[in-house]
Design a protein around this motif. Structure first.
Motif, PDB file in Angstrom:
ATOM      1  N   UNK A  92      21.685 -32.519  -8.711  1.00 32.29           N
ATOM      2  CA  UNK A  92      22.505 -33.649  -9.177  1.00 32.29           C
ATOM      3  C   UNK A  92      22.779 -33.540 -10.670  1.00 32.29           C
ATOM      4  N   UNK A  93      21.753 -33.132 -11.430  1.00 30.63           N
ATOM      5  CA  UNK A  93      21.972 -32.915 -12.865  1.00 30.63           C
ATOM      6  C   UNK A  93      23.007 -31.813 -13.079  1.00 30.63           C
ATOM      7  N   UNK A  94      22.970 -30.840 -12.191  1.00 28.92           N
ATOM      8  CA  UNK A  94      23.957 -29.760 -12.269  1.00 28.92           C
ATOM      9  C   UNK A  94      25.370 -30.279 -12.122  1.00 28.92           C
ATOM     10  N   UNK A  95      25.540 -31.268 -11.263  1.00 22.79           N
ATOM     11  CA  UNK A  95      26.871 -31.878 -11.091  1.00 22.79           C
ATOM     12  C   UNK A  95      27.309 -32.525 -12.400  1.00 22.79           C
ATOM     13  N   UNK A  96      26.382 -33.264 -13.013  1.00 25.23           N
ATOM     14  CA  UNK A  96      26.702 -33.889 -14.293  1.00 25.23           C
ATOM     15  C   UNK A  96      27.012 -32.859 -15.358  1.00 25.23           C
ATOM     16  N   UNK A  97      26.213 -31.792 -15.389  1.00 22.20           N
ATOM     17  CA  UNK A  97      26.435 -30.737 -16.397  1.00 22.20           C
ATOM     18  C   UNK A  97      27.782 -30.050 -16.170  1.00 22.20           C
ATOM     19  N   UNK A  98      28.118 -29.838 -14.906  1.00 19.90           N
ATOM     20  CA  UNK A  98      29.420 -29.222 -14.618  1.00 19.90           C
ATOM     21  C   UNK A  98      30.555 -30.107 -15.126  1.00 19.90           C
ATOM     22  N   UNK A  99      30.364 -31.404 -14.995  1.00 14.59           N
ATOM     23  CA  UNK A  99      31.405 -32.307 -15.481  1.00 14.59           C
ATOM     24  C   UNK A  99      31.542 -32.177 -16.995  1.00 14.59           C
ATOM     25  N   UNK A 100      30.402 -32.188 -17.691  1.00 17.23           N
ATOM     26  CA  UNK A 100      30.446 -32.084 -19.161  1.00 17.23           C
ATOM     27  C   UNK A 100      31.120 -30.779 -19.598  1.00 17.23           C
ATOM     28  N   UNK A 101      30.736 -29.692 -18.927  1.00 14.81           N
ATOM     29  CA  UNK A 101      31.329 -28.399 -19.296  1.00 14.81           C
ATOM     30  C   UNK A 101      32.807 -28.354 -18.922  1.00 14.81           C
ATOM     31  N   UNK A 102      33.121 -28.982 -17.788  1.00 17.75           N
ATOM     32  CA  UNK A 102      34.535 -29.033 -17.361  1.00 17.75           C
ATOM     33  C   UNK A 102      35.381 -29.790 -18.346  1.00 17.75           C
ATOM     34  N   UNK A 103      34.830 -30.875 -18.898  1.00 19.46           N
ATOM     35  CA  UNK A 103      35.582 -31.644 -19.891  1.00 19.46           C
ATOM     36  C   UNK A 103      35.828 -30.787 -21.129  1.00 19.46           C
ATOM     37  N   UNK A 104      34.798 -30.027 -21.526  1.00 18.88           N
ATOM     38  CA  UNK A 104      34.963 -29.154 -22.706  1.00 18.88           C
ATOM     39  C   UNK A 104      36.016 -28.079 -22.469  1.00 18.88           C
ATOM     40  N   UNK A 105      35.967 -27.484 -21.280  1.00 20.81           N
ATOM     41  CA  UNK A 105      36.848 -26.349 -21.001  1.00 20.81           C
ATOM     42  C   UNK A 105      38.247 -26.789 -20.578  1.00 20.81           C
ATOM     43  N   UNK A 106      38.315 -27.957 -19.884  1.00 18.61           N
ATOM     44  CA  UNK A 106      39.603 -28.383 -19.330  1.00 18.61           C
ATOM     45  C   UNK A 106      39.907 -29.804 -19.791  1.00 18.61           C
ATOM     46  N   UNK A 107      39.740 -30.753 -18.888  1.00 19.64           N
ATOM     47  CA  UNK A 107      40.024 -32.149 -19.214  1.00 19.64           C
ATOM     48  C   UNK A 107      39.236 -33.017 -18.241  1.00 19.64           C
ATOM     49  N   UNK A 108      39.076 -34.316 -18.554  1.00 23.00           N
ATOM     50  CA  UNK A 108      38.180 -35.141 -17.721  1.00 23.00           C
ATOM     51  C   UNK A 108      38.528 -35.132 -16.233  1.00 23.00           C
TER      52      UNK A 108
END
Lengths: 568, 311
Positions: free
Chosen positions: A121-137
């Motif tokens: 589940x933390x991985x899901x959150x981390x993927x979101x954070x990294x996705x925001x950095x690399x792409x957009x929310x």
């Protein structure tokens, strides 16, 4: 609420929702073969740590330590210690409850699985954070949700096993590593994350040459761009020192088995995995259990189990990032802030040296490397897609980049609200096939295949492995609840013991060899036909009493010595 | 920027793939087979007509729900020779079965003809007739035939009976029996005479009065996928009719469910089938691990056939 806070809150929300979804769907997931062993080991590891905490066990007592950690010493101890403590604290009266036959809110096996589910589940959150950095929310939602919604990831994310946790730790290593160019904290944390990854599963060991290779590439590019060989110390950045020094310390600290006879046990551990037995694996109608496996195996299986839309978007994202990296390499840029002190480059090299981050190349390498590794004919095959699940977080990140850049280009002339609606619709559209596949096959996702190749039926037609690990029993005993002696087939006896400890099976249902059994389980794999005919011969019938299916494809049969006839 | 390709076109193409994936996933959501489909399929099956499962993964549920599939004799059929008609159960997504698939399990002189096909939800029942079918005159593994079989190992009779099997003296300690049962050969279930071959010794099966047609057909295979992954020594089979050797073949692990056919003259007389393990033991991976005492089981079936007179 500012953007950073909104991003963090969304990540936490996704983490919480993911954990809730995993916890809600966990009870139907059978105990896989390996879990039976890991749960038994966790009991010992947890008891030892608890004993050290209470003072009942001396941490320096080698005999006691070895007695506890000898069980399943071929895998690092971190996840088993955490799971053991989880069971100690979350289900302190579980064992007594099982004996008393009363029901409690959490099964003991659930408490063992909780740490792995938390990490997923933390991985899901981390993927979101990294996705925001690399792409957009909004596009980042694709990376976060897409990872957990992949049928096989969703299945493995429930288990007290190491595959999804190590995938998340490796993602954390990558996050720290790529951020370390501009952040001291990230640089220092890289070694901690890699230590936790290696302390979870051995395939994280391959991260070390990968990250060092990445540092070497950056050093070489700096040479190429400045036409001057940088000093050798430039390669010894904070993140490199962190992974070289901190990683072994973390692994050693979390693995008490290695505290004595360290070199001999380390060699034994490495040898075990280098010479791991080959398991049976059906691939395109052929049963393999000897080397070499076809080189195409991980690629075909990825095509067959990951929605093609996600792979296409990942391809687009990879193409875009690699082009960007190559453009940066060729560009003549100067550092943001030239070094004033000799060690400035050590702490945050990208701020003080004319070096590209090569983040795109790194992400693409991390998405491809696990598949390439398994494709090597000499690598032992002892499982399916779970062995390259470490690639999937990176594939999903690339997919979110691909979607973001495509939608940005396609909808550039639209207003922001309309663009947001359309991007959200695209994310939902791309996520739907995986979500539907998972819903259709849960809790037997190991038999599930992409809609385009025909789902579980398509996999069966193509001769692709349907199930393994002897876990698919949910619902099988609903109408056959007798506590008859049971031939377990592919269920590990320790997993059967856990079913009884959980109260999922009656305590009186004992394991039995086939000739002494009244009921027999049969898990369908190509090489299991030999076991099925043994049941036919021994029971004098070819007619199962119950069959579990995924999209009509059988995964498990229950045979009974005097099977009642089912009316057609 | 991603590429010079128009982003909208690329995005639209990917979304189209996604919609196709969604549609195809939805179509299979939760499966489509219901109890009623099995009941209707059962009604479509012809009485006293063998049922062949044309979609292998339907097998377990078909055996559970259909009498024609659940009877022991319905499983492990060596081929289709000797049948004058048969029904086929398939999943509708597999489409109609092809005659050449069934032809491969028949004599070249016989010809399978599709009479009709009916649907029961996602199930498809096909009715097939065999033109110029063969007739089974006698069989080595029939229980009645086994009663008159003399099993010998190094010139010693192996006592036993068709129900419990036969045990040769050398194999008594290991508990090995020669028995008519199901065996796994090449990942398929086969009903055959399951024969343990412990060493380089030979086993012979003798029938004093074996009815012959104009050919003998049979199959031989090695049981157990693990045994086949080893490099066992091959097995040589000889067939003698009235004391005269009419066939000699050697079979190896790699041959799978290997068929053989021997032309004969119709009549009755003695039949002796002998099996020789050409080398004792097995070489187990890694190759240097040789196990001289390793056993293997051979699965053998043999029938006498002739051409049925045209109606």
């Amino acid at each position: 609420m500012n953007a950073s806070l909104r991003t963090l809150v969304t990540a936490l929300l996704l983490t919480a929702l993911s954990f809730a979804a995993l916890l809600e769907t966990e009870p139907s997931v059978g105990i896989v073969r390996d879990e039976g062993i890991y749960m038994a080991a966790s009991r010992r590891y947890g008891a030892w740590v608890e004993g050290v905490r209470t003072g009942d066990v001396a941490i320096t007592d080698r005999a006691q330590r070895d007695r506890a950690f000898r069980v399943n010493a071929e895998h690092p101890a971190l996840m088993k210690i955490v799971a053991g403590l989880s069971a100690e604290y979350l289900a302190p009266s579980q064992a007594q409850a099982a004996v008393a036959g009363s029901s409690t809110p959490l099964r003991e096996s659930t408490t063992y699985r909780i740490p792995a589910m938390v990490i997923a589940s933390l991985g899901v959150g981390l993927l979101y954070l990294l996705g925001v950095q690399l792409a957009a929310p909004i596009a980042a939602l694709l990376a976060a949700c897409g990872f957990l919604l992949l049928p096989r990831v969703f299945f493995h994310a429930h288990l007290h096993c190491f595959d999804v946790p190590v995938a998340i730790w490796i993602l954390a290593v990558a996050a720290c590593w790529f951020r370390a160019g501009t952040s001291r904290l990230a640089g220092a944390s890289a070694g901690l994350a890699l230590g936790l990854a290696v302390a979870t599963k051995h395939n994280a060991l391959f991260m070390l040459p990968l990250v060092l290779g990445h540092e070497g590439l950056i050093w070489s590019l700096r040479w190429y761009r400045t036409k001057q060989r940088p000093p050798w110390r430039a390669i010894l950045t904070l993140r490199v020192c962190s992974v070289l020094l901190l990683t072994p310390l973390v692994v050693l600290a979390t693995w008490p088995w290695m505290w004595a006879d360290t070199s001999a046990r380390l060699i034994e551990y490495l040898q075990f995995h280098r010479q791991h037995a080959y398991y049976n694996m059906e691939f395109l109608g052929t049963n393999y259990n000897e080397p070499p496996m076809p080189v195409s195996y991980p690629f075909v299986m990825t095509l067959a189990t990951v929605p093609w839309t996600l792979l296409a978007l990942a391809g687009a994202g990879a193409w875009s990032l690699v082009r960007e990296d190559l453009a940066n390499i060729c560009a003549d840029t100067s550092p943001a802030s030239p070094p004033r002190r000799p060690w400035d480059e050590f702490w945050t090299p990208q701020l003080h040296a004319a070096t590209p981050s090569c983040r795109g190349l790194g992400l693409v390498a991390l998405a491809i490397f696990p598949l390439l590794l398994i494709a090597l004919p000499s690598v032992p095959i002892f499982g399916g897609t779970k062995h390259w699940v470490t690639a999937y977080p990176f594939l999903l990140l690339l997919a979110s980049v691909g979607l973001h850049r495509l939608t940005r280009g396609a909808f550039h002339n639209l207003s922001a609200p309309r663009r947001a609606v359309l991007v959200t619709a695209c994310v939902a559209c791309v996520l739907s096939p995986a979500a539907l596949s998972t819903a259709s096959s849960h809790p037997f996702e190991t038999a599930q295949y992409n809609g385009i190749i025909g789902g579980a039926q398509g996999g069966a037609r193509l001769g692709l492995n349907r199930s393994y690990w002897g876990h698919a029993i949910e619902g099988l005993f609903d109408e056959h609840a007798d506590a008859n002696p049971l031939y377990l087939h592919d269920i590990h006896p320790l997993a059967a013991r856990q079913y009884r400890r959980d109260g999922r099976w009656p305590a009186a249902r004992s394991d039995a060899p086939l000739h002494k059994s009244q009921d027999a389980l049969l898990f369908y794999e190509k090489h299991m036909t030999a076991d099925e005919v043994r049941i036919w011969n021994d029971y004098g019938t070819t007619r199962p009493a119950a069959v579990l299916t995924v999209e009509d494809v059988p995964v498990t049969s229950l045979y009974q010595r005097s099977p009642p006839r089912t009316a057609p | 920027m991603l590429t010079k390709l128009p982003h909208r076109m690329l995005l639209a193409a990917i979304m189209c793939v996604s919609v196709v994936e969604l549609a195809m996933t939805s179509a299979r959501y939760g499966g489509a087979l219901r109890t009623d489909h099995w009941r209707r399929a059962s009604e479509h099956l012809r009485a006293d007509t063998p049922l062949i499962i044309g979609t292998p993964w339907l097998g377990p549920e078909a055996r559970m729900r259909l009498d024609a599939a659940g009877a022991p004799e319905a499983s492990g059929r060596p081929d289709l020779r000797g049948l004058s008609s048969f029904d086929v159960l398939r999943h509708d997504r597999d489409g109609p079965s092809s005659a050449h698939v069934w032809q491969a399990s028949l004599s070249p002189r016989s010809k399978p003809v599709l009479l009709s096909a009916e649907r029961a939800g996602p199930l498809r029942v096909e009715h097939w007739r065999v033109e110029r079918p063969e007739r089974v005159v006698d069989t080595l593994i029939h229980p009645r035939a086994l009663r008159v079989l003399s099993t010998r190992d190094v010139e010693r009779t192996c006592p036993g009976n068709p129900t419990d099997g036969y045990t040769c003296p050398e194999q008594r300690r290991a508990g090995h029996r020669i028995k008519r049962q199901f065996a796994e050969v090449d990942y398929d279930a086969r009903r055959c005479l399951s024969i343990p071959l412990l060493s380089a010794a030979s086993l012979s099966f003798r029938r004093a009065e074996f009815q012959r047609g104009d050919r003998i057909v049979g199959h031989l295979g090695f049981e157990d996928f693990n045994a086949r992954l080893r490099n066992d020594g091959p097995v040589t089979m000889t067939v003698e009719i009235e004391g005269e050797m009419v066939a000699r073949s050697t079979f190896s692990n790699a041959d799978g469910w290997a068929g053989f056919e021997i032309p004969t003259t119709p009549g009755a007389g003695s039949l002796t089938v002998s099996l020789y393990a050409t080398a004792p033991g097995a070489w187990i991976s890694p190759p240097e691990r040789y196990q001289p005492g390793a056993s293997r089981r051979v699965c053998l079936e043999l029938r006498a056939l002739d051409e049925e007179a045209s109606p």
